[in-house]
Design a protein around this motif. Structure first.
Motif, PDB file in Angstrom:
ATOM      1  N   ILE A  47       0.839  -1.205   0.000  1.00 54.41           N
ATOM      2  CA  ILE A  47       0.000   0.000   0.000  1.00 54.41           C
ATOM      3  C   ILE A  47       0.869   1.248   0.000  1.00 54.41           C
ATOM      4  O   ILE A  47       0.623   2.208  -0.748  1.00 54.41           O
ATOM      5  CB  ILE A  47      -0.945  -0.012   1.228  1.00 54.41           C
ATOM      6  N   ARG A  48       1.920   1.245   0.824  1.00 47.90           N
ATOM      7  CA  ARG A  48       2.826   2.396   0.884  1.00 47.90           C
ATOM      8  C   ARG A  48       3.549   2.599  -0.444  1.00 47.90           C
ATOM      9  O   ARG A  48       3.662   3.716  -0.940  1.00 47.90           O
ATOM     10  CB  ARG A  48       3.837   2.216   2.012  1.00 47.90           C
ATOM     11  N   ASP A  49       4.019   1.507  -1.044  1.00 43.63           N
ATOM     12  CA  ASP A  49       4.719   1.608  -2.322  1.00 43.63           C
ATOM     13  C   ASP A  49       3.797   2.126  -3.416  1.00 43.63           C
ATOM     14  O   ASP A  49       4.199   2.959  -4.245  1.00 43.63           O
ATOM     15  CB  ASP A  49       5.277   0.244  -2.732  1.00 43.63           C
ATOM     16  N   ALA A  50       2.560   1.631  -3.437  1.00 38.34           N
ATOM     17  CA  ALA A  50       1.609   2.074  -4.453  1.00 38.34           C
ATOM     18  C   ALA A  50       1.284   3.554  -4.289  1.00 38.34           C
ATOM     19  O   ALA A  50       1.231   4.313  -5.269  1.00 38.34           O
ATOM     20  CB  ALA A  50       0.327   1.244  -4.378  1.00 38.34           C
ATOM     21  N   THR A  51       1.089   3.972  -3.048  1.00 45.02           N
ATOM     22  CA  THR A  51       0.780   5.381  -2.778  1.00 45.02           C
ATOM     23  C   THR A  51       1.937   6.279  -3.173  1.00 45.02           C
ATOM     24  O   THR A  51       1.747   7.336  -3.799  1.00 45.02           O
ATOM     25  CB  THR A  51       0.455   5.577  -1.282  1.00 45.02           C
ATOM     26  N   PHE A  52       3.158   5.863  -2.837  1.00 41.98           N
ATOM     27  CA  PHE A  52       4.332   6.666  -3.174  1.00 41.98           C
ATOM     28  C   PHE A  52       4.516   6.740  -4.692  1.00 41.98           C
ATOM     29  O   PHE A  52       4.856   7.796  -5.235  1.00 41.98           O
ATOM     30  CB  PHE A  52       5.582   6.066  -2.523  1.00 41.98           C
ATOM     31  N   TRP A  53       4.253   5.628  -5.386  1.00 37.97           N
ATOM     32  CA  TRP A  53       4.389   5.625  -6.843  1.00 37.97           C
ATOM     33  C   TRP A  53       3.389   6.585  -7.481  1.00 37.97           C
ATOM     34  O   TRP A  53       3.730   7.337  -8.393  1.00 37.97           O
ATOM     35  CB  TRP A  53       4.179   4.212  -7.379  1.00 37.97           C
ATOM     36  N   ILE A  54       2.153   6.560  -6.999  1.00 37.99           N
ATOM     37  CA  ILE A  54       1.110   7.421  -7.559  1.00 37.99           C
ATOM     38  C   ILE A  54       1.462   8.899  -7.377  1.00 37.99           C
ATOM     39  O   ILE A  54       1.121   9.739  -8.210  1.00 37.99           O
ATOM     40  CB  ILE A  54      -0.255   7.093  -6.915  1.00 37.99           C
ATOM     41  N   MET A  55       2.185   9.229  -6.306  1.00 32.96           N
ATOM     42  CA  MET A  55       2.578  10.617  -6.058  1.00 32.96           C
ATOM     43  C   MET A  55       3.715  11.083  -6.959  1.00 32.96           C
ATOM     44  O   MET A  55       3.970  12.277  -7.065  1.00 32.96           O
ATOM     45  CB  MET A  55       3.004  10.782  -4.593  1.00 32.96           C
ATOM     46  N   GLY A  56       4.410  10.159  -7.587  1.00 31.57           N
ATOM     47  CA  GLY A  56       5.490  10.517  -8.498  1.00 31.57           C
ATOM     48  C   GLY A  56       6.822  10.701  -7.798  1.00 31.57           C
ATOM     49  O   GLY A  56       6.910  11.353  -6.761  1.00 31.57           O
ATOM     50  N   SER A  57       7.878  10.110  -8.358  1.00 33.75           N
ATOM     51  CA  SER A  57       9.206  10.224  -7.763  1.00 33.75           C
ATOM     52  C   SER A  57      10.259   9.792  -8.769  1.00 33.75           C
ATOM     53  O   SER A  57      10.000   8.944  -9.631  1.00 33.75           O
ATOM     54  CB  SER A  57       9.309   9.350  -6.508  1.00 33.75           C
ATOM     55  N   MET A  58      11.445  10.390  -8.661  1.00 36.11           N
ATOM     56  CA  MET A  58      12.592   9.970  -9.458  1.00 36.11           C
ATOM     57  C   MET A  58      13.476   8.994  -8.672  1.00 36.11           C
ATOM     58  O   MET A  58      14.501   8.535  -9.176  1.00 36.11           O
ATOM     59  CB  MET A  58      13.454  11.183  -9.851  1.00 36.11           C
ATOM     60  N   GLY A  59      13.086   8.679  -7.460  1.00 34.50           N
ATOM     61  CA  GLY A  59      13.947   7.931  -6.554  1.00 34.50           C
ATOM     62  C   GLY A  59      14.298   6.533  -7.004  1.00 34.50           C
ATOM     63  O   GLY A  59      15.345   6.007  -6.632  1.00 34.50           O
ATOM     64  N   LYS A  60      13.432   5.882  -7.785  1.00 32.42           N
ATOM     65  CA  LYS A  60      13.687   4.503  -8.182  1.00 32.42           C
ATOM     66  C   LYS A  60      14.151   4.374  -9.633  1.00 32.42           C
ATOM     67  O   LYS A  60      14.214   3.277 -10.175  1.00 32.42           O
ATOM     68  CB  LYS A  60      12.430   3.662  -7.958  1.00 32.42           C
ATOM     69  N   VAL A  61      14.472   5.507 -10.239  1.00 36.83           N
ATOM     70  CA  VAL A  61      14.948   5.477 -11.623  1.00 36.83           C
ATOM     71  C   VAL A  61      16.362   4.909 -11.677  1.00 36.83           C
ATOM     72  O   VAL A  61      17.225   5.277 -10.878  1.00 36.83           O
ATOM     73  CB  VAL A  61      14.935   6.897 -12.230  1.00 36.83           C
ATOM     74  N   THR A  62      16.596   4.001 -12.602  1.00 31.62           N
ATOM     75  CA  THR A  62      17.934   3.433 -12.831  1.00 31.62           C
ATOM     76  C   THR A  62      18.320   3.663 -14.288  1.00 31.62           C
ATOM     77  O   THR A  62      17.517   4.125 -15.105  1.00 31.62           O
ATOM     78  CB  THR A  62      17.952   1.928 -12.522  1.00 31.62           C
ATOM     79  N   TRP A  63      19.563   3.307 -14.618  1.00 32.35           N
ATOM     80  CA  TRP A  63      20.036   3.468 -15.985  1.00 32.35           C
ATOM     81  C   TRP A  63      19.198   2.663 -16.980  1.00 32.35           C
ATOM     82  O   TRP A  63      19.107   3.025 -18.159  1.00 32.35           O
ATOM     83  CB  TRP A  63      21.498   3.055 -16.092  1.00 32.35           C
ATOM     84  N   GLY A  64      18.593   1.577 -16.518  1.00 27.01           N
ATOM     85  CA  GLY A  64      17.832   0.728 -17.421  1.00 27.01           C
ATOM     86  C   GLY A  64      16.627   1.404 -18.040  1.00 27.01           C
ATOM     87  O   GLY A  64      16.172   1.011 -19.123  1.00 27.01           O
ATOM     88  N   TYR A  65      16.080   2.419 -17.373  1.00 29.41           N
ATOM     89  CA  TYR A  65      14.917   3.120 -17.912  1.00 29.41           C
ATOM     90  C   TYR A  65      15.286   4.088 -19.037  1.00 29.41           C
ATOM     91  O   TYR A  65      14.461   4.393 -19.902  1.00 29.41           O
ATOM     92  CB  TYR A  65      14.235   3.934 -16.802  1.00 29.41           C
ATOM     93  N   LEU A  66      16.490   4.620 -19.002  1.00 29.34           N
ATOM     94  CA  LEU A  66      16.836   5.776 -19.828  1.00 29.34           C
ATOM     95  C   LEU A  66      16.888   5.513 -21.332  1.00 29.34           C
ATOM     96  O   LEU A  66      16.436   6.370 -22.107  1.00 29.34           O
ATOM     97  CB  LEU A  66      18.165   6.372 -19.350  1.00 29.34           C
TER      98      LEU A  66
END
Length: 352
Positions: free
Chosen positions: A192-211
């Motif tokens: 629930i916490r992870d889903a809520t944090f994701w919905i709020m938007g964040s760059m915190g979990k971005v890795t090179w693989g996304y770029l």
């Protein structure tokens, strides 16, 4: 004419310089502050030359790990996502001829939220590991977007813009309710916490693989839209006037909308939902340069990138020992500023 070209390129150069210095400053700020000389040195040695002893020592330092493993990928994503959302906002406002249109009007955000929440709570796409949530968000966003298209284009073209907005609004509500239901029924507190944090938007979990994926799609579509700026200019004039100018909006609209949906879906899949960037930035830039998309598109891309960079800096530095979701900041900053623009006498849409 020469004066106009000089002004255009001068503004571009200024925005690029602001973006560059904002980029370097954002690399220096965080739990560990790193001086500019070291940052420039690490970037230089990593790209051009790394055989000297000084280069090896600098690249082997803890600061280098912080820069290349943590800060650089998220900052590059901030640039890409800010530019992409602003680009999407400009294109959507032109195609739909509505100043309140934003990149999420087709249901991208709600579909992505539903897909991401289902991935987190139900474990869908878990076999993709770190990228499972992003894949769920991307699939959810595209599913809702193409459902909107299917609903909209079952009748004549005259009602397409209105039906597009109404269909997007309805599916936004349905997906929002589905997301809330998933969270309400979930028993996993961490999920629930992870889903809520994701919905709020964040760059915190971005890795090179996304770029690589986001950057290639962004560069290709940004170049495509700038090359076809005349179609967007004609779109603001309406269907009949566009036909007089030799532009068939019906043939290009569905392709343009699909391209924006794919671009924004990829951004949202990597960063979560970040609002107001694609709504506010185009309006700010429009006040400066008018509605000519040859200027409006590149200025908005650079403006969105700068804005997102500084929002990311604030998200990392406002609170001690924790990160503020960037979507909260963009809403707090963008909402009041958009209200100011609405009340400003300088504000206009489609009439400059």
């Amino acid at each position: 004419m020469e004066k106009t070209k000089a002004s255009f390129f001068l503004t571009l150069i200024i925005l690029i310089l602001v973006l560059f210095f904002s980029f370097i400053y954002s690399l220096s700020i965080g739990v560990v502050n790193i001086n500019y000389a070291d940052i420039i040195g690490m970037l230089y040695y990593n790209i051009l030359e790394s055989s000297s002893q000084q280069a090896k020592e600098l690249l082997a330092s803890v600061n280098a790990s912080v820069i290349f493993d943590l800060r650089l990928p998220r900052i590059i994503m901030a640039v890409l996502s800010g530019g992409a959302l602003a680009l999407g906002g400009v294109v959507m406002q032109a195609l739909i001829r509505n100043p309140l249109a934003d990149p999420y009007i087709l249901g991208v955000s709600s579909g992505a939220a539903m897909g991401a929440t289902a991935s987190i709570i139900l474990g869908m796409f878990s076999w993709f590991g770190l990228y499972g949530v992003s894949l769920g968000a991307f699939c959810g966003a595209l599913l809702v977007t193409f459902t909107v298209f299917a609903i909209t284009y079952t009748t004549g073209a005259a009602q397409n813009n209105t039906k597009l907005i109404l269909a997007g609004t309805a599916l936004n509500a349905i997906c929002g309710a589905s997301t809330s239901l998933l969270v309400y029924l979930a028993k996993d507190v961490d999920g629930i916490r992870d889903a809520t944090f994701w919905i709020m938007g964040s760059m915190g979990k971005v890795t090179w693989g996304y770029l690589p994926f986001v950057s290639v799609v962004f560069i290709v579509l940004a170049s495509f839209f700038i090359y076809n700026f005349r179609i967007l200019n004609a779109s603001l004039l309406g269907e009949d006037m566009a036909l007089i100018l030799g532009v068939s909006l019906e043939k290009s609209r569905i392709f343009f909308l699909t391209a924006v949906a794919i671009l924004v879906s990829m951004v949202v899949a990597a960063t979560g939902i970040i609002g107001f960037v694609g709504l506010v930035i185009p309006h700010i830039v429009r006040i400066i340069c008018g509605n000519n998309h040859l200027k409006l598109l590149p200025y908005s891309i650079l403006g969105g990138a700068i804005y997102m960079l500084w929002c990311d800096v604030l998200a990392r530095s406002l609170l001690l020992k924790t990160e503020l979701p960037i979507g909260i900041l963009t809403a707090f900053i963008g909402g009041p500023f958009f209200l100011y623009l609405m009340c400003s006498k300088k504000y206009g849409f489609g009439d400059k």
